[in-house]
Motif scaffolding. Structure first.
Motif, PDB file in Angstrom:
ATOM      1  N   ASN A   1      87.988  53.463  46.408  1.00  0.00           N
ATOM      2  CA  ASN A   1      87.061  52.384  46.732  1.00  0.00           C
ATOM      3  C   ASN A   1      86.436  51.733  45.513  1.00  0.00           C
ATOM      4  O   ASN A   1      85.470  50.987  45.638  1.00  0.00           O
ATOM      5  CB  ASN A   1      85.935  52.929  47.628  1.00  0.00           C
ATOM      6  N   THR A   2      86.958  52.010  44.345  1.00  0.00           N
ATOM      7  CA  THR A   2      86.369  51.425  43.137  1.00  0.00           C
ATOM      8  C   THR A   2      87.408  51.295  42.048  1.00  0.00           C
ATOM      9  O   THR A   2      88.380  52.061  42.006  1.00  0.00           O
ATOM     10  CB  THR A   2      85.191  52.280  42.627  1.00  0.00           C
TER      11      THR A   2
ATOM     12  N   ALA B   1      86.069  57.870  38.780  1.00  0.00           N
ATOM     13  CA  ALA B   1      85.867  57.108  40.020  1.00  0.00           C
ATOM     14  C   ALA B   1      85.375  58.011  41.138  1.00  0.00           C
ATOM     15  O   ALA B   1      84.501  57.622  41.933  1.00  0.00           O
ATOM     16  CB  ALA B   1      87.175  56.431  40.417  1.00  0.00           C
TER      17      ALA B   1
ATOM     18  N   LEU C   1      81.621  58.581  41.037  1.00  0.00           N
ATOM     19  CA  LEU C   1      80.848  57.448  41.549  1.00  0.00           C
ATOM     20  C   LEU C   1      80.920  57.376  43.067  1.00  0.00           C
ATOM     21  O   LEU C   1      79.917  57.093  43.736  1.00  0.00           O
ATOM     22  CB  LEU C   1      81.369  56.142  40.944  1.00  0.00           C
ATOM     23  N   GLU C   2      82.104  57.638  43.619  1.00  0.00           N
ATOM     24  CA  GLU C   2      82.254  57.591  45.071  1.00  0.00           C
ATOM     25  C   GLU C   2      81.454  58.701  45.741  1.00  0.00           C
ATOM     26  O   GLU C   2      80.824  58.490  46.779  1.00  0.00           O
ATOM     27  CB  GLU C   2      83.739  57.677  45.432  1.00  0.00           C
TER      28      GLU C   2
ATOM     29  N   SER D   1      93.522  59.555  42.303  1.00  0.00           N
ATOM     30  CA  SER D   1      92.339  58.815  41.890  1.00  0.00           C
ATOM     31  C   SER D   1      91.757  59.499  40.668  1.00  0.00           C
ATOM     32  O   SER D   1      91.895  60.711  40.475  1.00  0.00           O
ATOM     33  CB  SER D   1      91.293  58.775  43.017  1.00  0.00           C
TER      34      SER D   1
ATOM     35  N   ASN E   1      80.811  50.974  36.864  1.00  0.00           N
ATOM     36  CA  ASN E   1      82.153  51.415  36.450  1.00  0.00           C
ATOM     37  C   ASN E   1      82.713  50.400  35.463  1.00  0.00           C
ATOM     38  O   ASN E   1      83.283  49.387  35.862  1.00  0.00           O
ATOM     39  CB  ASN E   1      83.036  51.522  37.696  1.00  0.00           C
TER      40      ASN E   1
ATOM     41  N   GLN F   1      89.120  55.651  35.901  1.00  0.00           N
ATOM     42  CA  GLN F   1      88.113  54.863  36.609  1.00  0.00           C
ATOM     43  C   GLN F   1      88.636  54.214  37.885  1.00  0.00           C
ATOM     44  O   GLN F   1      87.930  53.429  38.512  1.00  0.00           O
ATOM     45  CB  GLN F   1      87.573  53.775  35.674  1.00  0.00           C
TER      46      GLN F   1
ATOM     47  N   HIS G   1      79.744  53.561  43.922  1.00  0.00           N
ATOM     48  CA  HIS G   1      80.969  52.802  43.667  1.00  0.00           C
ATOM     49  C   HIS G   1      80.873  51.335  44.060  1.00  0.00           C
ATOM     50  O   HIS G   1      81.672  50.521  43.603  1.00  0.00           O
ATOM     51  CB  HIS G   1      82.146  53.447  44.400  1.00  0.00           C
ATOM     52  N   ASP G   2      79.918  50.975  44.916  1.00  0.00           N
ATOM     53  CA  ASP G   2      79.805  49.585  45.350  1.00  0.00           C
ATOM     54  C   ASP G   2      79.169  48.691  44.294  1.00  0.00           C
ATOM     55  O   ASP G   2      79.211  47.467  44.410  1.00  0.00           O
ATOM     56  CB  ASP G   2      78.995  49.491  46.639  1.00  0.00           C
TER      57      ASP G   2
END
Length: 446
Positions: A197-198, A168, A171-172, A164, A183, A193, A177-178
């Motif tokens: 989960n993103t 990213a 953000l997670e 990953s 992003n 990025q 990330h949601d």
């Protein structure tokens, strides 16, 4: 009730859950859920990726004395003539000259809104020439491979079975990330990025996106709309339902972004008509409407290609550096207009540095290089890390003018991550090789 990581692991063990059974990312996600981070004010990171391997050592060159003599001897026909004297807070032997094509960022540097980080590269542990020759420490794999080194810079670590991007992962870890607008890429899908989960929401360089199948030739648009509506209404099958959810989300997010960007202000700053400057302009517009998008953290990805200068370096590299410098200067001006300069940090990455030696018409794949960091939170007007002596067959040269880095790219990334809001205690989860360095971070950010 708030619990810390040690208490959380203790509860797992008491409950019969083995810590060894949990992956690092699972631990990170689980501990994130019980140790929420207070973010405070808005912040954004803007990654400027220079594809191909920038000859970044030639961005900063010595002016006189022995360092200049070694430089001229090493760089041969590629030595930079008439560099701009750079007044740095730290005194360096031989002085420091800025490549003349970078003149647009000289005033940004002097205003303390831009700095350089010297001697950066992929490292798994501090490495000397003796260490390298004797294989006394772990060395990054596939050092001079474009694909592998791009991956190492974007992953923030060596490739693993699960990969990953570190953008990213930030953000997670910060539980942002949601939010699709957290992003954003101006250059499509990229490793930096992409996380568990993103993934990046893509904008084109002009900003406003459209779904071509729904906006071009009218009969086709009507046909596609009918198919989409039929799909969205068929939720009996799990795959259809998942696809419908993704499609609906993409359409809604595009409409939300387009509506927000239509309210963006016009800038006094004039952006150049280059692809990079156009990307920067769209990033600036998106930042200007971040409150409408309800984002506390954003990461952006812009890029400039053409840095694999095996040939025609004397002609092409100055043009590339001029394009980069103008884009950075214009973006800094736009951030000043918005009053957001201290909330946005822009930084460069590239595959690797290049050889000091000339192949006759250019340079080949190297290792260490210099990077640029810009923003109101930057401790500007100086050079951090180490300004490497450009000396073929010197104490940092493994062969052919490929210099060993003094600063690990993970230290560089960790400094940016800490400013972004990741607690220092969490940096090792994101950048695993920090444990082998005395200092996890540098001090180029406030």
């Amino acid at each position: 009730m708030s619990i810390n990581r040690r208490e959380f692991l203790s509860l797992c063990l008491k409950g019969g859950v083995s810590a060894a059974a949990l992956t690092s990312l699972q631990l990170q996600a689980l501990t994130g859920s019980v140790n929420a981070i207070e973010l405070g004010d808005y912040k954004a990171l803007v990654c400027v990726y220079l594809f191909g391997g920038n000859d970044s050592l030639n961005m900063l060159v010595p002016l006189d004395g022995e360092p200049r003599s070694l430089y001229d001897e090493s760089r041969q026909n590629l030595a930079v003539g008439a560099p701009i004297t750079l007044n740095t807070n730290t005194v360096f032997e031989g002085g420091v000259g800025l490549h003349p094509s970078l003149s647009p960022i000289q005033s940004t540097f002097e205003a303390n809104n831009l700095t350089f980080v010297g001697g950066v590269g992929t490292l798994l542990a501090p490495t000397t020439l003796s260490d390298y020759k004797n294989k006394a420490v772990s060395i990054p794999k596939h050092l001079f491979s474009h694909n592998d080194q791009q991956a190492s810079w974007m992953y923030g670590r060596e490739k693993q079975s699960f990969n990953s991007g570190w953008g990213a992962r930030l953000l997670e870890r910060l539980e942002q990330h949601d939010q699709f607008a957290a992003n954003i890429s101006l250059d499509g899908t990229n490793l930096w990025q992409t996380g568990e989960n993103t993934q990046a929401f893509s904008l084109n360089k002009s900003g406003i996106s459209k779904i071509n199948a729904l906006s071009d030739y009218q009969p086709r648009a009507e046909h596609v709309s009918a198919m989409v509506n039929r799909l969205l209404n068929n939720t009996n099958h799990s795959l259809s339902s998942a696809y419908a959810s993704k499609m609906t989300s993409a359409i809604d997010n595009t409409e939300t972004m387009n509506n927000a960007l239509e309210t963006a202000p016009e800038f006094i700053t004039t952006f150049s008509e280059t692809a990079l400057s156009e990307q920067f302009k769209t990033v600036a517009k998106t930042i200007s409407v971040q409150s409408t998008l309800s984002t506390q953290r954003q990461v952006f990805f812009v890029s400039l290609g053409g840095f694999d200068t095996h040939d025609d370096q004397l002609e092409t590299h100055p043009i590339l550096l001029d394009t980069l410098a103008k884009g950075l200067s214009e973006f800094d001006s736009a951030m000043q207009e918005l009053g957001m300069a201290d909330k946005v940090t822009t930084f460069t990455m590239s595959d690797f540095g290049r050889t000091l030696t000339s192949n006759g018409d250019g340079t080949d794949h190297g290792w260490a290089g210099n990077q640029i960091v810009m923003g109101g939170a930057v401790r500007g007007g100086d050079i951090y890390g180490e300004l490497l002596t450009q000396h073929v067959d010197g104490p940092q040269d493994i062969k052919g003018g490929r210099l060993i880095p003094k600063v690990a790219n993970e230290q560089y990334f960790a400094t940016l991550a800490q400013w972004f809001g990741v607690p220092s205690s969490e940096l090792g989860d994101i950048f695993p090789n920090l444990q082998y360095f005395d200092n996890a971070t540098l001090d180029f950010l406030l």
